[in-house]
Design a protein around this motif. Structure first.
Motif, PDB file in Angstrom:
ATOM      1  N   GLN A 154       1.163  -1.056   0.360  1.00 46.64           N
ATOM      2  CA  GLN A 154       0.048  -0.002   0.025  1.00 46.64           C
ATOM      3  C   GLN A 154       0.995   1.233  -0.208  1.00 46.64           C
ATOM      4  O   GLN A 154       0.392   2.102  -0.491  1.00 46.64           O
ATOM      5  CB  GLN A 154      -1.074   0.235   1.529  1.00 46.64           C
ATOM      6  N   MET A 155       1.941   1.240   0.228  1.00 44.55           N
ATOM      7  CA  MET A 155       2.917   1.698   0.196  1.00 44.55           C
ATOM      8  C   MET A 155       3.413   2.679  -0.621  1.00 44.55           C
ATOM      9  O   MET A 155       3.285   3.623  -0.715  1.00 44.55           O
ATOM     10  CB  MET A 155       4.291   1.782   2.166  1.00 44.55           C
ATOM     11  N   ASN A 156       4.297   1.710  -1.286  1.00 44.98           N
ATOM     12  CA  ASN A 156       4.577   1.335  -2.574  1.00 44.98           C
ATOM     13  C   ASN A 156       3.061   2.204  -3.803  1.00 44.98           C
ATOM     14  O   ASN A 156       3.824   2.721  -4.651  1.00 44.98           O
ATOM     15  CB  ASN A 156       4.679   0.282  -3.319  1.00 44.98           C
ATOM     16  N   ASP A 157       2.092   1.936  -3.120  1.00 45.00           N
ATOM     17  CA  ASP A 157       1.217   2.348  -4.319  1.00 45.00           C
ATOM     18  C   ASP A 157       0.746   3.237  -3.908  1.00 45.00           C
ATOM     19  O   ASP A 157       0.799   4.498  -5.178  1.00 45.00           O
ATOM     20  CB  ASP A 157      -0.391   2.056  -4.529  1.00 45.00           C
ATOM     21  N   MET A 158       0.640   4.597  -2.824  1.00 44.87           N
ATOM     22  CA  MET A 158       1.013   5.524  -2.167  1.00 44.87           C
ATOM     23  C   MET A 158       1.847   6.690  -2.876  1.00 44.87           C
ATOM     24  O   MET A 158       1.499   7.946  -3.664  1.00 44.87           O
ATOM     25  CB  MET A 158       0.793   5.530  -0.250  1.00 44.87           C
ATOM     26  N   ALA A 159       3.254   5.783  -2.808  1.00 44.67           N
ATOM     27  CA  ALA A 159       4.140   6.491  -3.261  1.00 44.67           C
ATOM     28  C   ALA A 159       4.403   6.702  -4.759  1.00 44.67           C
ATOM     29  O   ALA A 159       4.581   8.073  -5.466  1.00 44.67           O
ATOM     30  CB  ALA A 159       5.458   5.954  -3.091  1.00 44.67           C
ATOM     31  N   LEU A 160       3.736   5.519  -5.222  1.00 45.69           N
ATOM     32  CA  LEU A 160       4.284   5.674  -6.842  1.00 45.69           C
ATOM     33  C   LEU A 160       2.503   7.259  -7.156  1.00 45.69           C
ATOM     34  O   LEU A 160       2.953   7.369  -7.863  1.00 45.69           O
ATOM     35  CB  LEU A 160       3.236   4.649  -7.599  1.00 45.69           C
ATOM     36  N   SER A 161       1.422   7.034  -6.582  1.00 45.95           N
ATOM     37  CA  SER A 161       1.056   8.009  -7.024  1.00 45.95           C
ATOM     38  C   SER A 161       1.029   9.710  -6.937  1.00 45.95           C
ATOM     39  O   SER A 161       0.398  10.373  -7.535  1.00 45.95           O
ATOM     40  CB  SER A 161      -0.626   8.157  -5.485  1.00 45.95           C
ATOM     41  N   ALA A 162       2.326   9.889  -5.672  1.00 48.97           N
ATOM     42  CA  ALA A 162       2.329  10.857  -5.777  1.00 48.97           C
ATOM     43  C   ALA A 162       4.138  11.349  -6.538  1.00 48.97           C
ATOM     44  O   ALA A 162       4.435  12.227  -6.138  1.00 48.97           O
ATOM     45  CB  ALA A 162       3.072  10.796  -3.847  1.00 48.97           C
ATOM     46  N   GLY A 163       4.558  10.160  -7.361  1.00 49.65           N
ATOM     47  CA  GLY A 163       5.505  10.228  -7.923  1.00 49.65           C
ATOM     48  C   GLY A 163       6.710  10.259  -7.574  1.00 49.65           C
ATOM     49  O   GLY A 163       7.460  10.348  -7.823  1.00 49.65           O
ATOM     50  N   TYR A 164       6.999   8.683  -7.219  1.00 53.37           N
ATOM     51  CA  TYR A 164       7.727   8.273  -6.140  1.00 53.37           C
ATOM     52  C   TYR A 164       7.327   6.924  -6.345  1.00 53.37           C
ATOM     53  O   TYR A 164       7.313   6.138  -6.799  1.00 53.37           O
ATOM     54  CB  TYR A 164       7.556   8.206  -4.674  1.00 53.37           C
ATOM     55  N   ILE A 165       8.858   6.429  -6.709  1.00 52.53           N
ATOM     56  CA  ILE A 165       9.163   5.217  -6.442  1.00 52.53           C
ATOM     57  C   ILE A 165      10.205   4.203  -5.902  1.00 52.53           C
ATOM     58  O   ILE A 165      11.101   5.124  -5.244  1.00 52.53           O
ATOM     59  CB  ILE A 165      10.017   4.525  -8.284  1.00 52.53           C
ATOM     60  N   LEU A 166       9.975   2.967  -5.409  1.00 53.82           N
ATOM     61  CA  LEU A 166      10.929   2.927  -4.564  1.00 53.82           C
ATOM     62  C   LEU A 166      12.178   1.837  -5.039  1.00 53.82           C
ATOM     63  O   LEU A 166      12.474   1.452  -6.091  1.00 53.82           O
ATOM     64  CB  LEU A 166       9.985   1.080  -4.048  1.00 53.82           C
ATOM     65  N   VAL A 167      13.371   2.652  -4.375  1.00 57.19           N
ATOM     66  CA  VAL A 167      14.566   2.107  -4.648  1.00 57.19           C
ATOM     67  C   VAL A 167      15.546   1.389  -3.577  1.00 57.19           C
ATOM     68  O   VAL A 167      16.496   0.675  -3.999  1.00 57.19           O
ATOM     69  CB  VAL A 167      15.121   3.595  -4.864  1.00 57.19           C
ATOM     70  N   GLY A 168      14.579   1.381  -2.572  1.00 56.68           N
ATOM     71  CA  GLY A 168      15.510   0.643  -2.023  1.00 56.68           C
ATOM     72  C   GLY A 168      14.374  -0.016  -0.686  1.00 56.68           C
ATOM     73  O   GLY A 168      13.684   0.785  -0.261  1.00 56.68           O
ATOM     74  N   SER A 169      14.904  -0.454   0.091  1.00 58.73           N
ATOM     75  CA  SER A 169      14.034  -1.449   1.073  1.00 58.73           C
ATOM     76  C   SER A 169      14.836  -2.523   1.725  1.00 58.73           C
ATOM     77  O   SER A 169      15.973  -3.294   1.688  1.00 58.73           O
ATOM     78  CB  SER A 169      12.806  -2.261   0.445  1.00 58.73           C
ATOM     79  N   THR A 170      15.030  -2.340   3.148  1.00 57.72           N
ATOM     80  CA  THR A 170      15.518  -3.212   4.070  1.00 57.72           C
ATOM     81  C   THR A 170      14.682  -3.130   5.481  1.00 57.72           C
ATOM     82  O   THR A 170      14.397  -2.288   5.772  1.00 57.72           O
ATOM     83  CB  THR A 170      16.573  -3.279   4.337  1.00 57.72           C
ATOM     84  N   GLY A 171      14.780  -4.228   5.486  1.00 52.79           N
ATOM     85  CA  GLY A 171      13.441  -4.276   6.944  1.00 52.79           C
ATOM     86  C   GLY A 171      12.260  -3.719   6.979  1.00 52.79           C
ATOM     87  O   GLY A 171      11.253  -3.691   6.261  1.00 52.79           O
ATOM     88  N   LEU A 172      11.731  -2.476   8.193  1.00 46.01           N
ATOM     89  CA  LEU A 172      10.702  -2.550   7.786  1.00 46.01           C
ATOM     90  C   LEU A 172      10.081  -0.636   6.615  1.00 46.01           C
ATOM     91  O   LEU A 172       9.586  -0.416   7.177  1.00 46.01           O
ATOM     92  CB  LEU A 172      10.143  -1.769   9.275  1.00 46.01           C
ATOM     93  N   ALA A 173      11.983  -0.287   6.916  1.00 46.76           N
ATOM     94  CA  ALA A 173      12.470   0.888   5.899  1.00 46.76           C
ATOM     95  C   ALA A 173      12.402   0.267   4.924  1.00 46.76           C
ATOM     96  O   ALA A 173      12.362  -0.507   4.304  1.00 46.76           O
ATOM     97  CB  ALA A 173      14.002   1.347   6.547  1.00 46.76           C
ATOM     98  N   GLN A 174      11.646   2.160   4.127  1.00 45.22           N
ATOM     99  CA  GLN A 174      11.512   1.696   2.515  1.00 45.22           C
ATOM    100  C   GLN A 174      11.908   3.464   2.387  1.00 45.22           C
ATOM    101  O   GLN A 174      11.725   4.332   2.814  1.00 45.22           O
ATOM    102  CB  GLN A 174      10.615   1.453   2.039  1.00 45.22           C
TER     103      GLN A 174
END
Length: 271
Positions: free
Chosen positions: A242-262
């Protein structure tokens, strides 16, 4: 009463209260009151406790039986190899939050203006200021009580002249051009309010609507307009899609993730 007898009593009481670390917590309480290490306690198990010491240890034990975190009893907690002042106005630092620090330190910031929003005790922003002395760090929180703790930690670690502290909600009304927004916002669903492990901590710093993502929705809505280049968040693994979807809608892409952090970065041409 001898130390060994008190530890046995304390462990039994904490076990009855369903404290999984009963023996360890008993030793830590005794060591804190006596100013001694766990090794000293074991080597001096026949040491007779003074009445004042016994009273203080019993009171700490009573609070721990009621699920009060040890960090609140002791007034401090370790995070990223440093000790921070902690009280009931802020969350207890958790080891998994150190992943946010590691993600932030992996970013090459050309204009290192960084804001730690919902900073609480300030552990994230202060740690970054110590690890990266050339970074311009701002701490922000809506809670003035939390900011008092953050200010004390800045003073303790001699950062009062370097770290700015502002009382505001998220990024505030003036969305200055930060290159990195780092956010450990409330993400616990309100349905988990009866969890005994969370009862002692400030609800304002924990809960965020039915799915736990209310604060992050607001953050990404703001960032869609102000467009900081990087955003680092912490949330439950089950919330990451869900976080990824929110970010994408706001103009952001996931570039790194570890544990609970994105770590999210603005799409090219969106900053």
């Amino acid at each position: 009463m001898k130390i060994a007898n008190w530890l046995s009593k304390a462990s039994s009481r904490l076990e009855s209260a369903n404290i999984s670390t009963a023996r360890l917590d008993s030793q830590l309480i005794a060591g804190h009151v006596l100013g001694e290490s766990r090794a000293w306690l074991l080597a001096n198990s026949d040491h007779e406790l003074a009445s004042g010491q016994l009273t203080e240890m019993d009171e700490a034990l009573r609070q721990r039986q009621n699920q009060t975190p040890l960090a609140y009893l002791f007034g401090h907690k370790e995070f990223y190899r440093r000790s921070f002042i902690i009280n009931k106005s802020v969350l207890v630092p958790r080891p998994e939050t150190e992943d946010l620090i590691d993600l932030a330190l992996s970013i090459n910031l050309k204009q290192p203006r960084v804001i730690d929003i919902g900073c609480g005790s300030g552990i994230i922003g202060i740690t970054l200021a110590l690890e990266r002395p050339d970074w311009d760090i701002t701490l922000s929180d809506i809670s003035s009580e939390a900011l008092e703790v953050a200010s004390k930690n800045c003073q303790k670690l001699e950062l009062s002249d370097r770290v700015k502290i502002v009382n505001q909600d998220l990024l505030g009304q003036k969305n200055s051009s930060y290159q990195l927004v780092i956010a450990n916002l409330p993400y616990v669903p309100t349905g988990m309010q009866k969890n005994p492990d969370l009862q002692a901590e400030p609800k304002i710093a924990l809960f965020s609507g039915e799915d736990g993502l209310g604060h992050y929705r607001k953050l990404f809505s703001i960032c869609q307009e102000s467009k900081p280049e990087n955003i680092i968040t912490e949330a439950l693994i089950s919330q990451h899609d869900q976080m990824n979807d929110m970010a994408l809608s706001a103009g952001y892409i996931l570039v790194g993730s570890t544990g609970l952090a994105q770590h999210y970065r603005a799409k090219p041409g969106k900053t």
